[in-house]
Design an enzyme around this catalytic site. Sequence first.
Site, PDB file in Angstrom:
ATOM      1  N   HIS A   1       8.656  -9.452 -10.036  1.00 45.87           N
ATOM      2  CA  HIS A   1       8.488 -10.049  -8.705  1.00 45.87           C
ATOM      3  C   HIS A   1       8.917 -11.508  -8.819  1.00 45.87           C
ATOM      4  CE1 HIS A   1       7.016 -11.194  -4.812  1.00 45.87           C
ATOM      5  NE2 HIS A   1       6.186 -12.062  -5.348  1.00 45.87           N
TER       6      HIS A   1
ATOM      7  N   ASP B   1       8.296  -6.954  -1.698  1.00 44.48           N
ATOM      8  CA  ASP B   1       9.755  -6.961  -1.846  1.00 44.48           C
ATOM      9  C   ASP B   1      10.356  -5.679  -1.273  1.00 44.48           C
ATOM     10  OD1 ASP B   1       9.701  -9.419  -3.661  1.00 44.48           O
ATOM     11  OD2 ASP B   1       8.427  -8.018  -4.741  1.00 44.48           O
TER      12      ASP B   1
ATOM     13  N   GLN C   1      -5.610 -17.878   1.792  1.00 44.41           N
ATOM     14  CA  GLN C   1      -4.902 -17.442   3.007  1.00 44.41           C
ATOM     15  C   GLN C   1      -4.515 -15.961   3.003  1.00 44.41           C
ATOM     16  OE1 GLN C   1      -1.155 -18.934   4.028  1.00 44.41           O
ATOM     17  NE2 GLN C   1      -0.347 -19.010   1.953  1.00 44.41           N
TER      18      GLN C   1
ATOM     19  N   ASP D   1     -14.454 -16.270  -5.481  1.00 44.08           N
ATOM     20  CA  ASP D   1     -13.639 -17.490  -5.444  1.00 44.08           C
ATOM     21  C   ASP D   1     -14.290 -18.494  -6.382  1.00 44.08           C
ATOM     22  OD1 ASP D   1     -11.850 -19.743  -4.476  1.00 44.08           O
ATOM     23  OD2 ASP D   1     -11.234 -18.164  -3.086  1.00 44.08           O
TER      24      ASP D   1
ATOM     25  N   ALA E   1     -10.865 -15.031  -2.388  1.00 44.27           N
ATOM     26  CA  ALA E   1     -11.314 -14.516  -1.093  1.00 44.27           C
ATOM     27  C   ALA E   1     -11.398 -15.593  -0.013  1.00 44.27           C
ATOM     28  CB  ALA E   1     -12.664 -13.821  -1.265  1.00 44.27           C
TER      29      ALA E   1
ATOM     30  N   GLY F   1      -1.619 -12.340  -7.458  1.00 46.05           N
ATOM     31  CA  GLY F   1      -1.421 -13.739  -7.882  1.00 46.05           C
ATOM     32  C   GLY F   1      -0.225 -13.865  -8.810  1.00 46.05           C
TER      33      GLY F   1
HETATM   34  P1  NAD Z   1      -4.396 -19.765  -1.514  1.00 45.04           P
HETATM   35  O1  NAD Z   1      -4.273 -21.052  -2.253  1.00 45.04           O
HETATM   36  O2  NAD Z   1      -4.452 -19.790  -0.029  1.00 45.04           O
HETATM   37  O3  NAD Z   1      -5.670 -18.979  -2.018  1.00 45.04           O
HETATM   38  C1  NAD Z   1      -5.914 -18.775  -3.374  1.00 45.04           C
HETATM   39  C2  NAD Z   1      -7.413 -18.710  -3.540  1.00 45.04           C
HETATM   40  O4  NAD Z   1      -7.670 -18.363  -4.890  1.00 45.04           O
HETATM   41  C3  NAD Z   1      -8.111 -20.056  -3.283  1.00 45.04           C
HETATM   42  O5  NAD Z   1      -9.193 -19.873  -2.392  1.00 45.04           O
HETATM   43  C4  NAD Z   1      -8.575 -20.466  -4.670  1.00 45.04           C
HETATM   44  O6  NAD Z   1      -9.772 -21.236  -4.652  1.00 45.04           O
HETATM   45  C5  NAD Z   1      -8.788 -19.096  -5.304  1.00 45.04           C
HETATM   46  N1  NAD Z   1      -8.879 -19.133  -6.764  1.00 45.04           N
HETATM   47  C6  NAD Z   1      -8.288 -19.976  -7.629  1.00 45.04           C
HETATM   48  N2  NAD Z   1      -8.690 -19.708  -8.884  1.00 45.04           N
HETATM   49  C7  NAD Z   1      -9.530 -18.653  -8.803  1.00 45.04           C
HETATM   50  C8  NAD Z   1     -10.274 -17.924  -9.766  1.00 45.04           C
HETATM   51  N3  NAD Z   1     -10.246 -18.229 -11.063  1.00 45.04           N
HETATM   52  N4  NAD Z   1     -11.049 -16.906  -9.322  1.00 45.04           N
HETATM   53  C9  NAD Z   1     -11.117 -16.600  -8.023  1.00 45.04           C
HETATM   54  N5  NAD Z   1     -10.449 -17.262  -7.060  1.00 45.04           N
HETATM   55  C10 NAD Z   1      -9.656 -18.272  -7.455  1.00 45.04           C
HETATM   56  O7  NAD Z   1      -3.194 -18.848  -2.029  1.00 45.04           O
HETATM   57  P2  NAD Z   1      -2.621 -17.517  -1.360  1.00 45.04           P
HETATM   58  O8  NAD Z   1      -1.549 -17.900  -0.416  1.00 45.04           O
HETATM   59  O9  NAD Z   1      -3.728 -16.650  -0.913  1.00 45.04           O
HETATM   60  O10 NAD Z   1      -1.862 -16.877  -2.631  1.00 45.04           O
HETATM   61  C11 NAD Z   1      -2.582 -16.392  -3.739  1.00 45.04           C
HETATM   62  C12 NAD Z   1      -1.611 -15.970  -4.847  1.00 45.04           C
HETATM   63  O11 NAD Z   1      -0.826 -14.855  -4.426  1.00 45.04           O
HETATM   64  C13 NAD Z   1      -0.615 -17.043  -5.272  1.00 45.04           C
HETATM   65  O12 NAD Z   1      -0.466 -17.032  -6.681  1.00 45.04           O
HETATM   66  C14 NAD Z   1       0.676 -16.597  -4.605  1.00 45.04           C
HETATM   67  O13 NAD Z   1       1.825 -17.107  -5.256  1.00 45.04           O
HETATM   68  C15 NAD Z   1       0.545 -15.100  -4.755  1.00 45.04           C
HETATM   69  N6  NAD Z   1       1.390 -14.258  -3.892  1.00 45.04           N
HETATM   70  C16 NAD Z   1       1.931 -13.136  -4.452  1.00 45.04           C
HETATM   71  C17 NAD Z   1       2.701 -12.280  -3.684  1.00 45.04           C
HETATM   72  C18 NAD Z   1       3.331 -11.043  -4.276  1.00 45.04           C
HETATM   73  O14 NAD Z   1       4.161 -10.419  -3.585  1.00 45.04           O
HETATM   74  N7  NAD Z   1       3.003 -10.610  -5.488  1.00 45.04           N
HETATM   75  C19 NAD Z   1       2.904 -12.566  -2.338  1.00 45.04           C
HETATM   76  C20 NAD Z   1       2.339 -13.718  -1.795  1.00 45.04           C
HETATM   77  C21 NAD Z   1       1.575 -14.565  -2.597  1.00 45.04           C
HETATM   78  C1  LMR Z   2       6.278 -14.086  -2.034  1.00 49.09           C
HETATM   79  O1  LMR Z   2       7.110 -13.331  -2.508  1.00 49.09           O
HETATM   80  O2  LMR Z   2       6.272 -14.394  -0.831  1.00 49.09           O
HETATM   81  C2  LMR Z   2       5.181 -14.617  -2.915  1.00 49.09           C
HETATM   82  O3  LMR Z   2       5.386 -14.259  -4.244  1.00 49.09           O
HETATM   83  C3  LMR Z   2       4.968 -16.085  -2.762  1.00 49.09           C
HETATM   84  C4  LMR Z   2       6.083 -16.875  -3.359  1.00 49.09           C
HETATM   85  O4  LMR Z   2       5.794 -17.783  -4.134  1.00 49.09           O
HETATM   86  O5  LMR Z   2       7.234 -16.603  -3.048  1.00 49.09           O
END
Ligand code: NAD
Ligand code: LMR
Length: 328
Positions: free
Chosen positions: A187, A159, A15, A42, A12, A130
């Site tokens: 994904h 996607d 980003q 978090d 939470a 994640g």
């Molecule tokens: P970020 O680093 O900005 O934020 C992640 C947050 O998760 C951080 O605040 C971190 O402290 C927290 N965190 C880490 N371990 C944790 C835990 N055990 N419990 C709770 N919180 C925890 O990253 P982001 O840009 O917000 O991305 C988060 C995830 O989403 C990444 O794995 C990224 O690759 C993934 N993502 C997936 C998709 C998709 O389409 N499926 C798209 C974009 C990003």
């Molecule tokens: C995305 O598709 O943008 C996310 O899964 C982040 C990444 O690592 O590509």
Amino acid sequence: MSEPIRVVVTGAAGQIAYSLLYIIANGEVFGKDQKLVLTLLDIPPMMGVLEGVVMELHDCAFPLLTEVIPTADPAVAFKDVSAAFLVGAMPRREGMERKDLLSANVKIFKVQGEALNNHAKKDVKVLVVGNPANTNALICSHFAPSIPKENFTAMTRLDQNRARAQIAQRLGTDISNVKNLIIWGNHSATQYPDAANGTANGKPVTDLVEASYLQSDFVTTVQKRGAAVIAARKMSSAMSAAKAAADHIRDWWHGTESGRFVSMGVVSDGSYGIPKDIVFSFPVEIKNKQWKIVQGLKLDSFARSKLDITTKELLEEKEEAMAVCNGN
Ligand code: NAD
Ligand code: LMR
């Protein structure tokens, strides 16, 4: 106005959550008449940052938001939740594939699966964002045996949105006219974005766009879009990921309109010959908060070869994830 439901967002302080929390708290996911208690999970070092996010949520003066609970304790975060946005995990950096995150991130989803199992409502709707999202969702479900497998999903809606945007731009049409593009599989860069059943302004996309584009640049652009965003932004997608997460849960909560399907990573039931017990993105239709895989779509030999590649990757990820969780 209905009784408040509890919704958890993990990661939470990160980003994606920064964009996502606004959309949820503003009533754009669960509806404008649904009050919400938001629990925000978090890790302990991020509690200070999270406090700032809580201040901003209060300062937004959202009428539907009755309470905000920041915590580093999964037992508190998952207590009685009806919906869970599992965002918290490490993002990849330039040059990495999403599966390179597996060993670091999969343990998070084991712990959170156990916490969901012990504390969440049994009909909780879980979306794993994640990465690697499909395999993390599988692990989460595995460690939450008291919650139906159907309640665990992985996000491929980003996607799907990317695929729609590519076709809309190519045709110079409004994105709302582009429907039923499908994301099959993982994904990851092996996913298969499929336009065979897509329509634009009611006409088959395959009649409007050259096959050479649909089988090459369209596929690779969508497969590699996440990496392209990272190369440009030096951080992974956040605004579009938050929007897609909101789209995914909104459609699950409220249903899909007749004749329209959406892509979700769900635990395979063997449809389309995909092995059971991997989380695979399929086209689904949703009614009464239950998704159903759309059946009977034709897959030509090109599509079938793409599905085989992404299936193989998911089976490998599953094996690696199980080994990590079993401490091997
Ligand atoms: P970020 O680093 O900005 O934020 C992640 C947050 O998760 C951080 O605040 C971190 O402290 C927290 N965190 C880490 N371990 C944790 C835990 N055990 N419990 C709770 N919180 C925890 O990253 P982001 O840009 O917000 O991305 C988060 C995830 O989403 C990444 O794995 C990224 O690759 C993934 N993502 C997936 C998709 C998709 O389409 N499926 C798209 C974009 C990003
Ligand atoms: C995305 O598709 O943008 C996310 O899964 C982040 C990444 O690592 O590509």
